[in-house]
Design an enzyme around this catalytic site. Structure first.
Site, PDB file in Angstrom:
ATOM      1  N   GLY A  41     -11.836  22.690   0.255  1.00  0.00           N
ATOM      2  CA  GLY A  41     -10.743  22.928   1.441  1.00  0.00           C
ATOM      3  C   GLY A  41     -10.396  21.500   1.995  1.00  0.00           C
ATOM      4  N   GLY A  46     -11.563  18.784   5.846  1.00  0.00           N
ATOM      5  CA  GLY A  46     -11.738  18.569   4.498  1.00  0.00           C
ATOM      6  C   GLY A  46     -10.881  17.128   3.806  1.00  0.00           C
ATOM      7  CB  SER A 285       2.015  24.955  21.584  1.00  0.00           C
ATOM      8  OG  SER A 285       1.106  24.086  22.371  1.00  0.00           O
ATOM      9  NE  ARG A 331      -6.109  27.763  23.466  1.00  0.00           N
ATOM     10  CZ  ARG A 331      -6.123  27.160  22.164  1.00  0.00           C
ATOM     11  NH1 ARG A 331      -6.901  27.625  20.977  1.00  0.00           N
ATOM     12  NH2 ARG A 331      -4.950  25.990  21.888  1.00  0.00           N
ATOM     13  CD  GLU A 447     -10.845  28.160  12.658  1.00  0.00           C
ATOM     14  OE1 GLU A 447     -10.681  29.365  13.288  1.00  0.00           O
ATOM     15  OE2 GLU A 447      -9.928  27.527  12.284  1.00  0.00           O
ATOM     16  CG  LEU A 463      -5.528  19.683  16.142  1.00  0.00           C
ATOM     17  CD1 LEU A 463      -4.250  19.186  16.276  1.00  0.00           C
ATOM     18  CD2 LEU A 463      -5.350  20.205  14.398  1.00  0.00           C
TER      19      LEU A 463
END
Length: 659
Positions: A41, A46, A285, A331, A447, A463
């Site tokens: 990845g 990665g 977003s 969220r 993740e 991120l």
């Protein structure tokens, strides 16, 4: 059976990481030249890991199934990246970021890992700026910040609505430097198909060249999985269509424990489904919630255009229900609230499964502020709106353009229609404090692991975690493990373990190619997605989950007898790629349902209908479920559950309230 040892360092929380770095073993530069590392990845986790390890002197092999690391799904992240720099002087700190993350995850994450993440966040921004990432800046030249859901400070650094792309280009440039230097060998259009274990240690992978179909053996002294999440088990998600679970699932079937697989994040700000023909969904977003207001009509089945509905007939339901946080609740809370309004009959749009995200107030507010800055007295409404749209365009312009291209509506003139969709998976392979799984030598970053976000990830933290793991954590902890391998020498790919792992891959492909059924791979993927969304999606119940397990078993049996994979295995064959991935999704989906069925509580993104407060909020059971569910694969029968008990020494679990 492997034991769950989180290897959390002793001592005060704020000192754990520094103390650990000072005490772990090192590999000297001369010995690093004799050690091989595989990185699977090349997204943010990665690429940053491969670049860092190459810079340190290790021999790195990096694999990606895309034609270039620049196409990793990290590029799709829009809103920003968190860091506790307190540039706005609004009370932020490392501890505040740590606390917000623990609370946002509904007290289902490991304290030590989260605090480390908050600590290194401040270094990530400096690293990225040094790489040339064009973060937004204020008038005076300082880096700008904006707010995200679940917090009351501005700590999110951003590059318009394309933060992921800019960060990935920075990591890619660092990776490319090491490729040019010969420290990293890049294998693009290669997909990991199996993990190779030798004497109880991860020693390599089996990969398929996606262009030629050739099966290849690759050895190393350690394997790093940085392959992202598994949201595509739902078929429709905001993930790139190629995103899959295969690498981590093959590791799981080799003995790696899968942590909290049912913890799935539903993002509240996505473009609604518009038809059965869709193959993915589009994220708008979360940064849009920073300035936009979310509402539905107060009257059911109101068919008027949104601009024709007066203010007094609008229900700004997040502001009404959660006055302290308003539109910036986490969220999971925002998603459930939208679903509740739509289920109650107040949804908008043709499908009635959408709510409005309105920028009229923000445009007017920014327009007035800009007029004042420019010294324009007594400006008319048209000028205010023009100035306000210019400010909004500077902040979110590419997002507004994307929405208009997809829907045909101009969001500057009419509110966006949004609805929750599958976005991120908090679950992943279980790892300890060093990011190593329960399998020696198998490290899992970003993740792909379970470690930092509990039952719900705060916006702009994905991120942050990917870059933290790759740049600032695994370069230390990997050396601690590899210190035992300085005399091991090259790992031979002629070992019987490599032969057996390759045979498992070829046998699976041969079986798929020989079925010659009458249904496409997408038929089964879509059927699985519907089961998962309906019964293990935004809401789950005991009855629904039991039905889902039964239905997935039947669907899997049908897949292995009715699927048709055209072409040949020894050539470029995208349908064979998909078939292998969907076969893994069919097994993962069942595990997710087992995990959701076992967790008799509601927390974060896991909402069991039987466990909710009178106000419809998640009802945790801290007495019985304050643990990480780590599942062990069993060839026959149900998976075995292992538990890592979570201890909260610095933050006391309380009922989350955003009111």
């Amino acid at each position: 059976m492997s034991e769950l040892n989180s290897n959390i360092p002793k001592g005060p929380l704020a000192d754990k990481w520094q103390t650990h770095k000072n005490s772990i073993r090192l590999v000297n530069p001369a010995n690093k030249r004799n050690i091989d590392v595989i990185v699977v990845g090349t997204g943010l986790a990665g690429a940053s890991a491969a670049a860092s390890l190459g810079e340190m002197g290790y021999n790195v092999k990096a694999f990606c199934f895309q034609d270039s690391p620049r196409r990793a799904h990290s590029i799709a992240a829009q809103g920003g990246i968190n860091a506790a720099k307190n540039y706005r002087n609004d009370g932020d700190s490392v501890y505040r970021l740590f606390y917000d993350t623990i609370k946002g995850g509904d007290y289902r994450s490991r304290e030590a890992n989260v605090h480390r993440l908050a600590e290194v966040s401040v270094n990530i921004i400096d690293q990225c700026v040094a790489q040339g990432v064009p973060f937004a800046r204020e008038y005076g030249g300082l880096l700008d910040n904006r707010s995200f859901g679940g917090v009351q400070v501005s700590r999110t650094f951003y590059a318009k609505g394309q933060t992921g792309q800019q960060l990935l280009l920075g990591a890619y440039s660092a990776l490319s430097r090491q490729v040019a230097a010969g420290q990293v060998k890049l294998y693009s259009r290669h997909e990991m198909m199996n993990l190779v274990m030798v004497d109880g240690k991860a020693r390599g992978i089996i990969a398929r060249n996606l262009v030629t179909g050739e099966i290849e053996r690759h050895s190393a002294h350690a394997v790093l999985l940085c392959t992202g999440g598994y949201g595509n088990v739902f078929y429709l998600s905001t993930n790139a269509m190629g995103s899959n679970v295969t690498a981590t699932w093959k590791a799981h079937k080799k003995g790696a424990f899968f942590g909290n697989p049912c913890f799935t994040q539903i993002h509240p700000t996505c473009i609604p489904v518009s038809g059965d023909y869709q193959s993915k969904l589009t994220l708008m977003s979360e940064s849009l919630r920073n300035d936009g207001r979310i509402w539905v009509p107060k009257a059911k089945d109101d068919k008027r255009k949104p601009v024709d509905i007066p203010e007094e007939e609008r229900d700004y339901y997040l502001e009404r229900r959660y006055p302290a946080f308003g539109n910036l609740v986490p969220r999971d809370v925002a998603s459930r609230a939208a679903k509740e309004r739509c289920d109650a009959g107040y949804g908008v749009g043709q499908s009635k499964m959408a709510v409005y995200l309105d920028y009229a107030s923000a445009i007017e507010r920014y327009g007035k502020a800009e007029a004042n800055k420019q010294g324009l007295p007594n400006v008319d409404t048209a000028t205010i709106l023009k100035l306000g749209k210019q400010v909004v365009a500077a902040k979110y312009g590419n997002l507004f353009e994307m929405y208009e291209k997809i829907t045909g509506d101009n969001p500057y003139e009419t509110p966006m229609r949004i609805y929750p969709a599958v976005h991120y998976t908090m679950g992943g392979l279980w790892v300890d404090y060093n990011l190593m799984s329960n399998l020696d030598g198998l490290f899992v970053l970003g993740e792909a692991n379970f470690s930092d976000h509990g039952a719900n990830r705060l916006g702009a933290s994905a991120l942050m975690q990917g870059l933290a793991d790759g740049y600032f954590v695994v370069p230390y902890t990997l050396g601690n493990y590899l210190a035992d391998d300085i005399r091991t020498g090259p790992i031979s790919t002629d070992a019987p373990e490599f032969e057996q792992a390759e045979k498992e891959v070829t046998d699976t492909m041969d079986r798929l190619m020989s079925i010659n059924g009458d249904k496409t791979v997408d038929y089964f993927h879509k059927a699985l997605g519907k089961i998962m969304w309906d019964k293990c999606g935004m809401a789950r119940s005991e009855q629904g989950l039991k039905e889902a397990i039964s239905e997935i078993k039947a669907l899997r049996e049908a897949f292995w007898s009715e699927v048709r994979v055209p072409g040949d295995k020894n050539e470029f064959n995208p349908e064979l790629e998909k078939a292998c991935r969907v076969a893994d999704f069919l097994e993962l989906g069942e595990l997710m349902c087992y995990d959701a069925l076992n967790r008799n509580e509601s927390c974060g993104g896991h909402f069991r209908e039987e466990y909710q407060t009178e106000e419809g909020e998640a009802l945790r059971d801290d007495e019985n479920y304050t643990y990480v569910a780590a599942w062990e694969y069993k060839e026959s029968g149900e998976p075995a559950l292992h538990k890592e008990v979570l201890e909260f020494e610095n933050v006391k679990p309380t009922t989350r309230s955003y009111k």
